[in-house]
Write a protein that holds these residues in place. Structure first.
Motif, PDB file in Angstrom:
ATOM      1  N   GLU A 189      39.820  38.710  13.328  1.00 35.99           N
ATOM      2  CA  GLU A 189      39.620  39.775  12.339  1.00 35.99           C
ATOM      3  C   GLU A 189      38.214  40.348  12.422  1.00 35.99           C
ATOM      4  N   SER A 190      37.212  39.486  12.553  1.00 36.81           N
ATOM      5  CA  SER A 190      35.831  39.971  12.623  1.00 36.81           C
ATOM      6  C   SER A 190      35.583  40.735  13.916  1.00 36.81           C
ATOM      7  N   GLU A 191      36.149  40.265  15.025  1.00 36.63           N
ATOM      8  CA  GLU A 191      35.988  40.966  16.300  1.00 36.63           C
ATOM      9  C   GLU A 191      36.689  42.319  16.273  1.00 36.63           C
ATOM     10  N   ALA A 192      37.885  42.345  15.715  1.00 36.37           N
ATOM     11  CA  ALA A 192      38.654  43.588  15.671  1.00 36.37           C
ATOM     12  C   ALA A 192      37.927  44.650  14.850  1.00 36.37           C
ATOM     13  N   THR A 193      37.292  44.241  13.764  1.00 39.05           N
ATOM     14  CA  THR A 193      36.559  45.191  12.931  1.00 39.05           C
ATOM     15  C   THR A 193      35.435  45.847  13.716  1.00 39.05           C
TER      16      THR A 193
END
Length: 235
Positions: A189-193
């Motif tokens: 989730e953090s990488e995708a953001t």
């Protein structure tokens, strides 16, 4: 077609990143100079913006640009063998650093980004799975299926900004919807953001109508300052 950003005399700046521009399908009955025609069939993409003095400063001042021409009467790079395009990129890397005398700009071979529109966008995603490129801008992506897991695994960690218009009459917006959903799932989730961006317009931003309605996001994206600054944040 080649563009080299201006450098201050005596500058010790490192080589700039390279933006490789892959246009969409067209009749391509002329020469590579057609890519620079602000009124031509490839109008509005970085080469024509640079030639007309209309490119954002974040592009003109920070990137070397190479835009290959498919060839006379070759409608699309998508019809070309992937190995042929990768050989061209390797040739650019091998010839870079020659001071421009060989027609190849000096650039950092570890910082090559793609900007693909239409067929060029679909091809860009395939090329990004090779690991040769740092990331890319993908406008009007056209693959209607779901990428295999191996391809998604290879795209993990790649910064990719997708553009599409909901009224695209050529490639339905669900192609990009599905791509972005898959890219977000394969990253945390953090990488995708941080890595995956999606600009999804409700309607055509350039006033295109009829059979090409909505199929103009490559033009819209190319004029934006923020896409180039965003790519620079990953170099």
């Amino acid at each position: 077609l080649v563009y080299v950003p201006p450098l201050e005399p005596g500058s010790q700046q490192p080589p700039p990143p390279l933006l490789l521009v892959l246009p969409g399908a067209a009749q391509n009955k002329g020469t590579a100079w057609d890519l620079a025609d602000i009124n031509g069939e490839h109008r509005g993409l970085p080469p024509s913006l640079l030639a007309a003095g209309m490119a954002p400063a974040s592009l003109a001042g920070q990137f070397a640009v190479v835009a290959p021409y498919p060839g006379q009467s070759v409608q699309s790079f998508y019809d070309e063998p992937r190995g042929k395009i990768l050989q061209f990129v390797q040739w650019l890397c091998d010839e870079s650093g020659g001071g421009g005398e060989n027609g190849v700009p000096t650039f950092d071979p570890k910082r090559i980004f793609l900007l693909g529109f239409s067929d060029g966008a679909t091809l860009s995603i395939e090329l990004l799975t090779t690991g040769r490129f740092r990331g890319g801008i993908v406008a009007a992506y056209g693959f209607t299926g779901t990428l295999p897991q191996l391809a998604l695994d290879r795209l993990k960690g790649k910064p990719i900004w997708v553009f599409h218009s909901a009224d695209d009459a050529i490639f339905p917006v669900r192609c990009s919807d599905r791509l972005v959903e898959s890219l977000r799932k394969v990253n945390s989730e953090s990488e995708a953001t941080k890595l995956i961006r999606y600009t999804r317009f409700d309607k055509d931003q350039e006033g295109f109508t009829g059979r090409v309605r909505g199929h103009s996001t490559g033009i819209t994206a190319s004029r934006r300052t923020d896409i180039y600054d965003w790519m620079m944040s990953f170099v």
